[in-house]
Design a protein around this motif. Structure first.
Motif, PDB file in Angstrom:
ATOM      1  N   MET A   1       7.146   0.556  -5.978  1.00 53.84           N
ATOM      2  CA  MET A   1       5.886  -0.178  -5.996  1.00 53.84           C
ATOM      3  C   MET A   1       5.166   0.000  -4.658  1.00 53.84           C
ATOM      4  O   MET A   1       5.786   0.003  -3.594  1.00 53.84           O
ATOM      5  N   LYS A   2       3.839   0.154  -4.730  1.00 55.02           N
ATOM      6  CA  LYS A   2       3.012   0.194  -3.534  1.00 55.02           C
ATOM      7  C   LYS A   2       2.048  -0.986  -3.541  1.00 55.02           C
ATOM      8  O   LYS A   2       1.740  -1.541  -4.597  1.00 55.02           O
ATOM      9  N   TYR A   3       1.545  -1.290  -2.338  1.00 50.11           N
ATOM     10  CA  TYR A   3       0.835  -2.549  -2.117  1.00 50.11           C
ATOM     11  C   TYR A   3      -0.371  -2.253  -1.245  1.00 50.11           C
ATOM     12  O   TYR A   3      -0.222  -1.679  -0.160  1.00 50.11           O
ATOM     13  N   HIS A   5      -2.971  -3.520   1.180  1.00 48.70           N
ATOM     14  CA  HIS A   5      -3.259  -4.597   2.115  1.00 48.70           C
ATOM     15  C   HIS A   5      -4.680  -4.395   2.643  1.00 48.70           C
ATOM     16  O   HIS A   5      -5.164  -3.262   2.748  1.00 48.70           O
ATOM     17  N   ILE A  26       7.058  -0.775  -1.137  1.00 49.17           N
ATOM     18  CA  ILE A  26       7.656  -2.072  -0.829  1.00 49.17           C
ATOM     19  C   ILE A  26       8.778  -2.349  -1.820  1.00 49.17           C
ATOM     20  O   ILE A  26       8.786  -1.827  -2.943  1.00 49.17           O
ATOM     21  N   TYR A  30       6.479  -8.411  -7.180  1.00 49.64           N
ATOM     22  CA  TYR A  30       5.419  -9.406  -7.252  1.00 49.64           C
ATOM     23  C   TYR A  30       4.948  -9.533  -8.710  1.00 49.64           C
ATOM     24  O   TYR A  30       3.998  -8.879  -9.143  1.00 49.64           O
ATOM     25  N   TYR A  33       1.233 -10.588  -9.607  1.00 51.50           N
ATOM     26  CA  TYR A  33       0.106  -9.690  -9.389  1.00 51.50           C
ATOM     27  C   TYR A  33      -0.013  -8.700 -10.549  1.00 51.50           C
ATOM     28  O   TYR A  33       0.990  -8.189 -11.057  1.00 51.50           O
ATOM     29  N   GLU A  35      -0.921  -5.115 -12.187  1.00 48.93           N
ATOM     30  CA  GLU A  35      -0.850  -3.725 -11.760  1.00 48.93           C
ATOM     31  C   GLU A  35      -2.253  -3.105 -11.773  1.00 48.93           C
ATOM     32  O   GLU A  35      -3.022  -3.300 -12.700  1.00 48.93           O
ATOM     33  N   ILE A  67       1.183   0.043  -8.460  1.00 49.89           N
ATOM     34  CA  ILE A  67       0.443  -0.306  -7.253  1.00 49.89           C
ATOM     35  C   ILE A  67      -0.303  -1.600  -7.513  1.00 49.89           C
ATOM     36  O   ILE A  67      -0.860  -1.806  -8.601  1.00 49.89           O
ATOM     37  N   ILE A  68      -0.272  -2.507  -6.531  1.00 50.99           N
ATOM     38  CA  ILE A  68      -0.911  -3.809  -6.693  1.00 50.99           C
ATOM     39  C   ILE A  68      -1.837  -4.084  -5.508  1.00 50.99           C
ATOM     40  O   ILE A  68      -1.697  -3.489  -4.434  1.00 50.99           O
ATOM     41  N   GLY A  70      -2.972  -6.541  -2.609  1.00 49.10           N
ATOM     42  CA  GLY A  70      -2.237  -7.555  -1.866  1.00 49.10           C
ATOM     43  C   GLY A  70      -3.106  -8.491  -1.057  1.00 49.10           C
ATOM     44  O   GLY A  70      -4.206  -8.873  -1.472  1.00 49.10           O
TER      45      GLY A  70
END
Length: 371
Positions: A1-3, A5, A26, A30, A33, A35, A67-68, A70
């Motif tokens: 998973m990527k985030y 920021h 990461i 989560y 959240y 996707e 990917i979310i 953040g």
């Protein structure tokens, strides 16, 4: 998973996000959240300055991982009426930036809420095909900008490596790489031995004149080898110039010595008056291109940093400049090295000019292709 920021958006780590992005993975899960998907837009809702309010990123390809969005971001999923990639470009326009400046809130950290963001009136072509054509033009331009940025970075790295190889390292009297037919050890000298004079500009404030034709410059005007005059540069009349100002010539190197240390520029027959943060170095016995290059080496920069005086604002004194230790080869080898680096600098400057023109073109299109 990527985030994603908000800091990633401000630093362009997250911008036009495809599978080759540099966002970190990461380990946390989560579940609360959603996707992100292709064509989703992510907006930073916080910034340390007004310029960064509502900076945006967009997902431009299907990703092989989750990917979310953040911390301090607003995720947007456009309807079928507008492409997310088109909306992303709208967020890059000056019209939208001005909106962000007006509606942003906060003192030290500026923010924009979803409700305020939603107040922005968006204009877009009803035909998706027209949106896609605009996206295509801007995407191709962005790719060209990225290509030239990488080229400039590569050339800068090549120059850094060659500065290390073509000049002697610490405690050495010869460089690692030599031109053919040159093998003698280099001679220990001082910069002042190869110059006619080394001095600095006015230690005070001149009488400015809006009708003057002489540019009063300081160290911050020395950029990438040139004297750069801006709208903030003050003018004076020729009566304010010193004798030394009027004697600057083609053998003169200008160098910043106060605050910012070591920025260089060639004197190119401009009509100038120097302030105290600019030193002039008139080269005579050494090759001027060789000296100009030598002043950019890590060895000389280290010497300068260890010779500074002052507490709040650091200053490099003229005595320290005159006593700068150099290892000098014969004049023929100096000329070869100096000419080589001048050619390399010209190549770097060429790509930087192309890059700047592409950025200006993109800015023009963003101003004129959107309402």
């Amino acid at each position: 998973m990527k985030y994603v920021h908000y800091g990633d958006i401000h630093t362009n780590i997250a911008d036009e996000i495809d599978k080759n992005n540099n966002l970190p993975f990461i380990n946390e899960i989560y579940k609360e959240y959603d996707e992100l998907k292709l064509d989703d837009v992510i907006v930073a809702d916080a910034s340390e300055d007004y310029k960064g309010i509502a900076d945006a990123a967009v997902i431009i390809s299907n990703l092989p991982y989750t990917i979310i969005a953040g911390l301090h971001t607003i995720a947007l999923r456009p309807t079928s009426l507008i492409k997310g990639y088109f909306l992303y470009h709208i967020f890059k326009t000056e019209n939208f930036k001005r909106f962000g400046y007006k509606i942003g809130t906060g003192l030290k950290v500026f923010g924009i809420s979803y409700n305020n963001l939603a107040k922005y009136k968006v204009y877009y072509p009803q035909e998706i095909e027209e949106q896609e054509k605009i996206i295509g033009i801007l995407s191709n331009l962005t790719n060209s900008i990225n290509l030239h940025e990488r080229k400039c970075e590569e050339l800068a790295l090549i120059k850094k490596a060659l500065l290390q190889e073509l000049f002697p390292k610490k405690d050495e009297i010869k460089p690692e790489v030599r031109y053919k037919n040159f093998s003698d050890a280099w001679e220990q000298r001082r910069l002042g031995e190869g110059t006619i004079k080394i001095g600095d500009g006015l230690h005070g404030t001149p009488k400015y004149s809006t009708n003057g034709d002489v540019q009063f410059i300081n160290g911050n005007n020395l950029i990438n080898g040139k004297v750069v005059v801006t709208s903030e540069t003050k003018k004076v009349t020729s009566s304010e110039q010193s004798k030394d100002d009027k004697e600057l010539n083609q053998n003169t190197i200008l160098m910043s010595i106060n605050g910012t240390i070591g920025s260089l520029a060639w004197y190119r027959n401009e009509n100038l008056m120097l302030g105290k943060s600019v030193a002039y170095i008139e080269v005579s016995k050494f090759d001027k291109k060789f000296v100009y290059t030598y002043l950019q080496t890590d060895k000389v920069k280290y010497y300068f940093m260890n010779s500074l005086t002052g507490t709040t604002i650091k200053n490099l004194g003229l005595k320290a400049i005159r006593e700068t230790p150099l290892l000098i080869p014969n004049i023929e080898e100096q000329q070869k090295i100096g000419s080589f680096f001048q050619h390399l600098d010209s190549l770097i400057a060429l790509h930087q000019r192309k890059l700047e023109k592409l950025k200006q073109l993109k800015k023009f299109l963003l101003q004129n292709m959107f309402i």
